[in-house]
Every structure is written in C-alpha cells, then in structure tokens.
Design an enzyme around this catalytic site. Structure first.
Site, PDB file in Angstrom:
ATOM      1  N   ALA A   1       0.834  -1.207   0.000  1.00 17.35           N
ATOM      2  CA  ALA A   1       0.000   0.000   0.000  1.00 17.35           C
ATOM      3  C   ALA A   1       0.865   1.252   0.000  1.00 17.35           C
ATOM      4  CB  ALA A   1      -0.918  -0.004   1.218  1.00 17.35           C
TER       5      ALA A   1
ATOM      6  N   GLY B  44       1.767  -5.279   1.623  1.00 18.36           N
ATOM      7  CA  GLY B  44       0.642  -5.655   0.786  1.00 18.36           C
ATOM      8  C   GLY B  44       1.051  -6.248  -0.543  1.00 18.36           C
TER       9      GLY B  44
ATOM     10  N   GLU C 104       1.418  -9.702   0.205  1.00 17.96           N
ATOM     11  CA  GLU C 104       0.074 -10.223   0.472  1.00 17.96           C
ATOM     12  C   GLU C 104      -0.683 -10.527  -0.825  1.00 17.96           C
ATOM     13  OE1 GLU C 104      -1.388  -8.492   4.694  1.00 17.96           O
ATOM     14  OE2 GLU C 104      -0.482  -7.005   3.358  1.00 17.96           O
TER      15      GLU C 104
ATOM     16  N   GLU D  72       4.847  -4.367   8.170  1.00 20.74           N
ATOM     17  CA  GLU D  72       3.845  -3.375   8.585  1.00 20.74           C
ATOM     18  C   GLU D  72       3.962  -2.930  10.045  1.00 20.74           C
ATOM     19  OE1 GLU D  72       1.662  -5.446   5.129  1.00 20.74           O
ATOM     20  OE2 GLU D  72       3.221  -5.909   6.588  1.00 20.74           O
TER      21      GLU D  72
END
Length: 256
Positions: free
Chosen positions: A61, A106, A109, A130
């Site tokens: 992100a 992310g 992910e 994170e």
C-alpha cells in the site's frame, strides 16, 4: 493503467505497472479487480501475476496515501483489498505470482493470495514489515502466512517486521519454487503452458477441493473432495484423458 490484463492460449497475464514500486491505492485495487475479471471471463486456465519493474514486485500500500486519507477511508480501502485478494482463491483460474523483485507488505500479500508463488533468485526482499509502521499486515498477511509456514515462523517474521531474501523465503515455505534469475521468465512460461494444456475442469475442481477443504477437519475435507470428483467422471475431458492414457498418446482437453 496501473494494472493490465491479457489472455492468449488459455494463459492470462496480469502485470502490475505503477512506478516506481507498484504501491497500491484505491484506483490500483479497482484495476486489479478488473484485471482478474478479464482473465476469468476469457476462461484462462492459469494467470501469471507479475510486475513491469525489475526492482519491485510490489511494495504494498502507498504509505503517503494512508497519511492523506482519513482512518475510515483507509479501513475501507483495506476491506476492499480483502474482497479483491479473496478472488484469487475463489475463481477457477489458477493464479501464479511471479516474483522477481521486492515483495513487501501488501505486495507480498498479493502473492500470498495467489495459488502458487514462484520467485527468482536475487538479493531483493520478501516480507511483511507493517508493524514497523505501527500497523499490521492487514490484507491477509496475519492469516495466510501462518497457514503457509506455521504459526511460530509467521509470528517471528510479522512481529519483528522482518523481511528475507528469496532463498530464505523458499526455505521457509514463503514461496513455492525458487528459480535461477536467468531462467526465470522461461520457467514461469513453461509452468503456465503446462497448466494451460491440462484439463480445465479437473484443475478447477482440484483447486476448489484444496481451498475449501484445507482448513476443515479431514472428514469434511474428504467429503468436499468427493463432491468435486463426482461430476468429473461425466465430462468429455475425463473420457479423453483416460482414453489417451490407454492409447499411449497425449490428451487434448476442451474444458467440456
């Protein structure tokens, strides 16, 4: 466009292309959703998820974007990411993450949500950092990584925000195959071509049986396996596959 999708010969190709690091924002996620829809509607048996960048698969992100939005808007974006990433497992198409650059937060992910992860050798990093930002891996990392490598190893990585090199990631089970960087593109294409030449209905059924049964007890999982197996005996592809076996020739599957 930040995400492009094409399909040919039952192989889909989803390319992440948002320089410099393929960091995602709401618009990127919408395009990823559309890309998944396109390869599925084109009846791709397998779809390769890769990056146009030589350095990054995806850095996850966009952190600057988080700072510019409200907490509610950020939570809405994370929830939207969950909906989209869940599609990788839910659709019949087999999604293969082709990782040849940093896959962090992310970004990793996205790869975790795919069915198979193939990594090139190199000095880049893979991980979920994170917590070093005061957050947690909120787009599937806390759930998918422990299921992949075990609770203790996942806790060790996630709580420290640790990232590792591709060879260590392979040893831990974070990626399924480690391929020499010089042969990476050819190897990924060979894997995709092999899957694309297989029996589409059987491949989709096997994927559903694994994803639907993996987190259930063995009895329920075996029941799901039987449910997925039963319709296959009545397909033309099964007749073709078994006939080709007895005739000692290569089968030709049509997804029927």
């Amino acid at each position: 466009m930040a995400v492009t999708a094409t399909t040919a010969d039952r192989i889909g190709r989803i390319v992440l292309d948002r320089p410099p690091a393929n960091s995602y924002d709401p618009a990127f996620l919408d395009e990823l959703d559309e890309a998944i829809t396109r390869v599925v509607e084109d009846e791709a048996v397998v779809a390769i998820v890769s990056s146009s960048s030589e350095k990054f698969f995806s850095a996850g992100a966009d952190v600057k974007g988080f700072l510019q939005r409200t907490a509610d808007d950020n939570n809405a974006m994370v929830a939207r990411a969950h909906q989209i990433f869940d599609r990788f497992a839910a659709e019949d198409t087999v999604f293969v993450a082709a990782i040849a650059g940093h896959a962090l937060g992310g970004g990793y992910e996205i790869a975790l949500a795919c069915d198979i992860r193939i990594a090139a050798t190199g000095r880049y990093r893979i991980g979920l950092p994170e917590v070093t930002l005061g957050l947690l891996p909120g787009t599937g990392g806390t759930q998918r990584l422990p299921r992949l490598i075990g609770r203790g190893r996942a806790l060790d990585m996630i709580l420290a925000g640790r990232s590792v090199t591709p060879d260590v990631a392979h040893d831990l089970g974070m990626v399924d195959r480690l391929v020499d960087a010089d042969d990476f593109t050819d190897t990924v294409e060979k894997i995709a071509t092999t899957l694309a030449g297989g029996a589409p209905l059987a491949i989709a059924a096997a994927k559903r049986a694994i994803h639907d049964g993996i987190d259930r007890d063995l009895t329920d999982g075996l029941a799901i396996e039987l449910e997925q197996m039963a319709p296959l005996f009545a397909t033309d592809d099964a007749a073709e596959g078994m006939t080709a076996f007895t005739e000692k020739r290569s089968p030709t599957y049509r997804g029927q």
